[in-house]
Design a protein around this motif. Structure first.
Motif, PDB file in Angstrom:
ATOM      1  N   GLY A  12       5.709  24.571  63.161  1.00 19.13           N
ATOM      2  CA  GLY A  12       4.433  24.430  62.256  1.00 19.13           C
ATOM      3  C   GLY A  12       4.137  25.788  61.582  1.00 19.13           C
ATOM      4  O   GLY A  12       3.255  25.688  60.888  1.00 19.13           O
ATOM      5  N   GLY A  13       4.510  26.944  62.045  1.00 18.47           N
ATOM      6  CA  GLY A  13       4.039  28.124  61.698  1.00 18.47           C
ATOM      7  C   GLY A  13       5.070  28.693  60.312  1.00 18.47           C
ATOM      8  O   GLY A  13       4.534  29.547  59.736  1.00 18.47           O
ATOM      9  N   GLY A  42      -2.240  36.675  61.835  1.00 24.55           N
ATOM     10  CA  GLY A  42      -2.434  35.168  61.740  1.00 24.55           C
ATOM     11  C   GLY A  42      -1.160  34.365  61.898  1.00 24.55           C
ATOM     12  O   GLY A  42      -1.359  33.041  61.872  1.00 24.55           O
ATOM     13  N   ASP A  43      -0.102  35.151  61.896  1.00 25.88           N
ATOM     14  CA  ASP A  43       1.126  34.451  61.832  1.00 25.88           C
ATOM     15  C   ASP A  43       1.658  33.807  63.371  1.00 25.88           C
ATOM     16  O   ASP A  43       1.046  34.487  64.310  1.00 25.88           O
ATOM     17  CB  ASP A  43       2.459  35.422  61.497  1.00 25.88           C
ATOM     18  N   VAL A  44       2.095  32.721  63.423  1.00 28.27           N
ATOM     19  CA  VAL A  44       2.560  32.221  64.520  1.00 28.27           C
ATOM     20  C   VAL A  44       3.890  32.816  65.106  1.00 28.27           C
ATOM     21  O   VAL A  44       4.923  32.741  64.447  1.00 28.27           O
ATOM     22  CB  VAL A  44       2.889  30.552  64.441  1.00 28.27           C
ATOM     23  N   ILE A  45       3.535  33.627  66.249  1.00 33.21           N
ATOM     24  CA  ILE A  45       4.742  34.595  66.602  1.00 33.21           C
ATOM     25  C   ILE A  45       5.342  33.893  68.016  1.00 33.21           C
ATOM     26  O   ILE A  45       6.438  34.423  68.502  1.00 33.21           O
ATOM     27  CB  ILE A  45       4.192  36.026  66.808  1.00 33.21           C
ATOM     28  N   LEU A  77      12.496  15.041  74.721  1.00 31.78           N
ATOM     29  CA  LEU A  77      13.865  15.892  75.266  1.00 31.78           C
ATOM     30  C   LEU A  77      14.375  15.084  76.538  1.00 31.78           C
ATOM     31  O   LEU A  77      15.693  15.207  76.411  1.00 31.78           O
ATOM     32  CB  LEU A  77      13.330  17.249  75.745  1.00 31.78           C
ATOM     33  N   GLU A  78      13.660  14.818  77.373  1.00 30.70           N
ATOM     34  CA  GLU A  78      13.989  14.408  78.796  1.00 30.70           C
ATOM     35  C   GLU A  78      13.260  12.837  79.002  1.00 30.70           C
ATOM     36  O   GLU A  78      11.875  13.285  78.954  1.00 30.70           O
ATOM     37  CB  GLU A  78      14.292  15.284  79.650  1.00 30.70           C
ATOM     38  N   ILE A  79      13.553  11.841  79.530  1.00 30.78           N
ATOM     39  CA  ILE A  79      12.605  10.784  79.892  1.00 30.78           C
ATOM     40  C   ILE A  79      11.919  11.279  81.414  1.00 30.78           C
ATOM     41  O   ILE A  79      12.663  11.723  82.073  1.00 30.78           O
ATOM     42  CB  ILE A  79      13.257   9.598  80.254  1.00 30.78           C
ATOM     43  N   GLY A  80      10.631  11.220  81.386  1.00 29.87           N
ATOM     44  CA  GLY A  80       9.912  11.658  82.600  1.00 29.87           C
ATOM     45  C   GLY A  80       9.375  12.986  82.193  1.00 29.87           C
ATOM     46  O   GLY A  80       8.632  13.520  83.534  1.00 29.87           O
ATOM     47  N   LEU A  81       9.387  13.653  81.020  1.00 26.87           N
ATOM     48  CA  LEU A  81       9.031  14.836  80.863  1.00 26.87           C
ATOM     49  C   LEU A  81       7.930  14.999  79.815  1.00 26.87           C
ATOM     50  O   LEU A  81       8.141  14.428  78.679  1.00 26.87           O
ATOM     51  CB  LEU A  81      10.060  15.860  80.671  1.00 26.87           C
ATOM     52  N   ALA A  82       6.848  15.401  80.200  1.00 28.75           N
ATOM     53  CA  ALA A  82       5.680  15.592  79.179  1.00 28.75           C
ATOM     54  C   ALA A  82       5.330  17.218  78.965  1.00 28.75           C
ATOM     55  O   ALA A  82       5.230  17.895  80.070  1.00 28.75           O
ATOM     56  CB  ALA A  82       4.560  14.654  79.687  1.00 28.75           C
ATOM     57  N   ALA A  83       5.046  17.228  77.742  1.00 27.36           N
ATOM     58  CA  ALA A  83       4.468  18.794  77.337  1.00 27.36           C
ATOM     59  C   ALA A  83       3.587  18.832  76.171  1.00 27.36           C
ATOM     60  O   ALA A  83       3.775  18.128  75.476  1.00 27.36           O
ATOM     61  CB  ALA A  83       5.824  19.528  77.190  1.00 27.36           C
ATOM     62  N   ALA A  84       2.762  19.939  76.291  1.00 26.49           N
ATOM     63  CA  ALA A  84       1.861  20.131  75.241  1.00 26.49           C
ATOM     64  C   ALA A  84       2.016  21.908  74.934  1.00 26.49           C
ATOM     65  O   ALA A  84       2.230  22.338  75.772  1.00 26.49           O
ATOM     66  CB  ALA A  84       0.556  19.890  75.550  1.00 26.49           C
ATOM     67  N   ALA A  85       2.041  22.173  73.535  1.00 30.05           N
ATOM     68  CA  ALA A  85       2.131  23.528  73.212  1.00 30.05           C
ATOM     69  C   ALA A  85       1.108  23.733  72.434  1.00 30.05           C
ATOM     70  O   ALA A  85       0.626  23.011  71.425  1.00 30.05           O
ATOM     71  CB  ALA A  85       3.530  23.740  72.729  1.00 30.05           C
ATOM     72  N   ALA A  86       0.694  25.099  72.197  1.00 24.45           N
ATOM     73  CA  ALA A  86      -0.199  25.561  71.125  1.00 24.45           C
ATOM     74  C   ALA A  86       0.232  27.117  70.641  1.00 24.45           C
ATOM     75  O   ALA A  86       1.016  27.663  71.199  1.00 24.45           O
ATOM     76  CB  ALA A  86      -1.584  25.818  71.794  1.00 24.45           C
ATOM     77  N   PRO A  87       0.149  27.190  69.583  1.00 28.50           N
ATOM     78  CA  PRO A  87       0.410  28.575  68.834  1.00 28.50           C
ATOM     79  C   PRO A  87      -0.290  29.799  69.334  1.00 28.50           C
ATOM     80  O   PRO A  87      -1.432  29.905  69.741  1.00 28.50           O
ATOM     81  CB  PRO A  87       0.118  28.450  67.396  1.00 28.50           C
ATOM     82  N   ILE A  88       0.509  31.027  69.536  1.00 28.06           N
ATOM     83  CA  ILE A  88      -0.044  32.347  69.680  1.00 28.06           C
ATOM     84  C   ILE A  88       0.162  32.975  68.479  1.00 28.06           C
ATOM     85  O   ILE A  88       1.257  33.081  68.020  1.00 28.06           O
ATOM     86  CB  ILE A  88       0.845  32.934  70.900  1.00 28.06           C
ATOM     87  N   ARG A  89      -0.910  33.607  67.902  1.00 29.73           N
ATOM     88  CA  ARG A  89      -0.727  34.236  66.523  1.00 29.73           C
ATOM     89  C   ARG A  89      -0.921  35.797  66.680  1.00 29.73           C
ATOM     90  O   ARG A  89      -1.393  36.267  67.719  1.00 29.73           O
ATOM     91  CB  ARG A  89      -1.947  33.816  65.551  1.00 29.73           C
ATOM     92  N   SER A  90      -0.239  36.582  65.666  1.00 33.47           N
ATOM     93  CA  SER A  90      -0.402  37.864  65.537  1.00 33.47           C
ATOM     94  C   SER A  90      -1.606  38.323  64.960  1.00 33.47           C
ATOM     95  O   SER A  90      -2.548  37.221  64.725  1.00 33.47           O
ATOM     96  CB  SER A  90       0.953  38.466  64.977  1.00 33.47           C
ATOM     97  N   ALA A  91      -2.130  39.401  64.987  1.00 36.85           N
ATOM     98  CA  ALA A  91      -3.024  40.150  64.316  1.00 36.85           C
ATOM     99  C   ALA A  91      -3.333  39.582  62.822  1.00 36.85           C
ATOM    100  O   ALA A  91      -4.276  39.557  62.376  1.00 36.85           O
ATOM    101  CB  ALA A  91      -3.184  41.549  64.417  1.00 36.85           C
ATOM    102  N   LEU A 128      -3.935  40.030  71.155  1.00 31.73           N
ATOM    103  CA  LEU A 128      -2.647  40.464  70.333  1.00 31.73           C
ATOM    104  C   LEU A 128      -3.578  40.962  68.925  1.00 31.73           C
ATOM    105  O   LEU A 128      -2.706  41.414  67.847  1.00 31.73           O
ATOM    106  CB  LEU A 128      -1.793  39.427  69.984  1.00 31.73           C
ATOM    107  N   GLY A 129      -4.887  40.624  68.791  1.00 29.19           N
ATOM    108  CA  GLY A 129      -5.546  41.330  67.535  1.00 29.19           C
ATOM    109  C   GLY A 129      -5.957  40.300  66.638  1.00 29.19           C
ATOM    110  O   GLY A 129      -6.754  40.463  65.723  1.00 29.19           O
ATOM    111  N   TRP A 130      -5.576  38.926  66.716  1.00 25.28           N
ATOM    112  CA  TRP A 130      -5.891  37.845  65.982  1.00 25.28           C
ATOM    113  C   TRP A 130      -7.576  37.611  66.047  1.00 25.28           C
ATOM    114  O   TRP A 130      -8.251  37.445  67.068  1.00 25.28           O
ATOM    115  CB  TRP A 130      -5.213  36.772  66.627  1.00 25.28           C
ATOM    116  N   GLY A 131      -8.213  37.352  64.781  1.00 27.99           N
ATOM    117  CA  GLY A 131      -9.472  37.292  64.797  1.00 27.99           C
ATOM    118  C   GLY A 131     -10.250  38.708  65.166  1.00 27.99           C
ATOM    119  O   GLY A 131     -11.594  38.442  65.280  1.00 27.99           O
ATOM    120  N   GLN A 132      -9.713  39.793  65.420  1.00 25.98           N
ATOM    121  CA  GLN A 132     -10.499  40.933  65.775  1.00 25.98           C
ATOM    122  C   GLN A 132     -10.977  41.715  64.491  1.00 25.98           C
ATOM    123  O   GLN A 132      -9.963  41.656  63.515  1.00 25.98           O
ATOM    124  CB  GLN A 132      -9.758  41.987  66.467  1.00 25.98           C
ATOM    125  N   ARG A 133     -12.064  42.330  64.412  1.00 27.49           N
ATOM    126  CA  ARG A 133     -12.555  43.242  63.285  1.00 27.49           C
ATOM    127  C   ARG A 133     -12.928  44.581  63.539  1.00 27.49           C
ATOM    128  O   ARG A 133     -13.106  44.806  64.805  1.00 27.49           O
ATOM    129  CB  ARG A 133     -13.718  42.514  62.790  1.00 27.49           C
TER     130      ARG A 133
END
Length: 261
Positions: free
Chosen positions: A155-156, A218-221, A202-216, A256-261
């Motif tokens: 998605g990134g 804003g890139d998904v790293i 990926l496998e029956i019986g396995l559930a997962a959720a994931a969210a992005p970690i961004r660099s300073a 990691l610096g994302w959203g910092q000013r």
């Protein structure tokens, strides 16, 4: 018998070449720069051998010749490799306390993954209290299209990069996404929602959720995921986990610096 002997001899020569190439890099790290004659003396080999090794390293930009073309020094390829390692270590270091807190709050396994060519590579894992004997995913590669981590990492990327990263859409279960159109639609949802889920993909019986970690910038790293068996993470429980997960991933991004000013 003779073929086996030749194979062993070839393998031995290859290992020796790798050892000598590494010795050149170590010598240049110590000396700063050196000519072929000096490198040959360091290695105890003929000048022609030292030249071939240096030329190979130069083709990979691991060494470069100085302006007078007479000596070699470490090249920018070394910085690229070191930078990739440093960036991954930074992610793990900043994410670890957040992962521990998230694993404690959810009771499930928390993973950190990064894009690695055509797959996702797990960098770190923290097991929650509910995971009695969790599988250790650290260092393992997983498919991009059939996992929540993979979807977040895709998605990134823009469409061209997604096409370049995803090869054959292998079917792992009846729920696996196997068409390009369905994958593109799924990635649009991931970008809009700010997270991805994968249940029985990926496998029956396995559930997962994931969210992005961004660099300073804003890139998904990287991606952070929470995973567990579907009987512990039905739809309602998964929704609750997503809220905690997205907040945790955002905290790591801020570290990691994302959203910092």
């Amino acid at each position: 018998m003779s073929n086996n002997g030749a194979s062993v001899a070839t393998e031995g020569a290859s290992v020796q070449s790798v050892d000598r190439a590494l010795a050149i890099l170590e010598s240049l790290a110590r000396l700063g720069e050196a000519g072929v004659t000096e490198l040959a003396a360091e290695l105890g080999v003929h000048k022609s051998t030292a030249f071939r090794l240096a030329a190979t390293l130069e083709s990979h930009r691991l060494v470069e010749q100085t302006s007078d073309r007479g000596k070699y020094r470490l090249g920018v390829g070394i910085l690229r490799l070191a930078g990739a390692t440093t960036a991954r270590l930074d992610i793990v270091q900043e994410a670890r306390p957040v992962c521990r807190a998230l694993a404690a709050a959810t009771g499930e396994t928390v993973n950190i993954a990064v894009l690695s060519e055509h797959s996702a590579l797990y960098l770190d894992q923290v097991a929650g209290s509910s995971a009695l004997q969790p599988h250790n995913w650290v260092g393992q590669h997983i498919p991009l299209h059939a996992t929540s981590n993979g979807k977040v990492l895709l998605g990134g990327l823009d469409d061209a990069a997604v096409d370049a990263s995803v090869g054959e859409l292998t079917r792992y279960t009846s729920h696996t996404i196997t068409s390009r159109a369905a994958l593109r639609a799924e990635l649009e949802r991931v970008r809009a929602d700010g997270y991805a889920v994968a249940v029985d993909e990926l496998e029956i019986g396995l559930a997962a959720a994931a969210a992005p970690i961004r660099s300073a910038h804003g890139d998904v790293i990287a991606s952070m995921s929470v995973s567990g068996p579907t009987f512990r993470l039905p739809e309602e429980a998964l929704r609750a986990v997503v809220k905690q997960l997205t907040e945790a991933a955002l905290e790591v991004s801020h570290r990691l610096g994302w959203g910092q000013r």
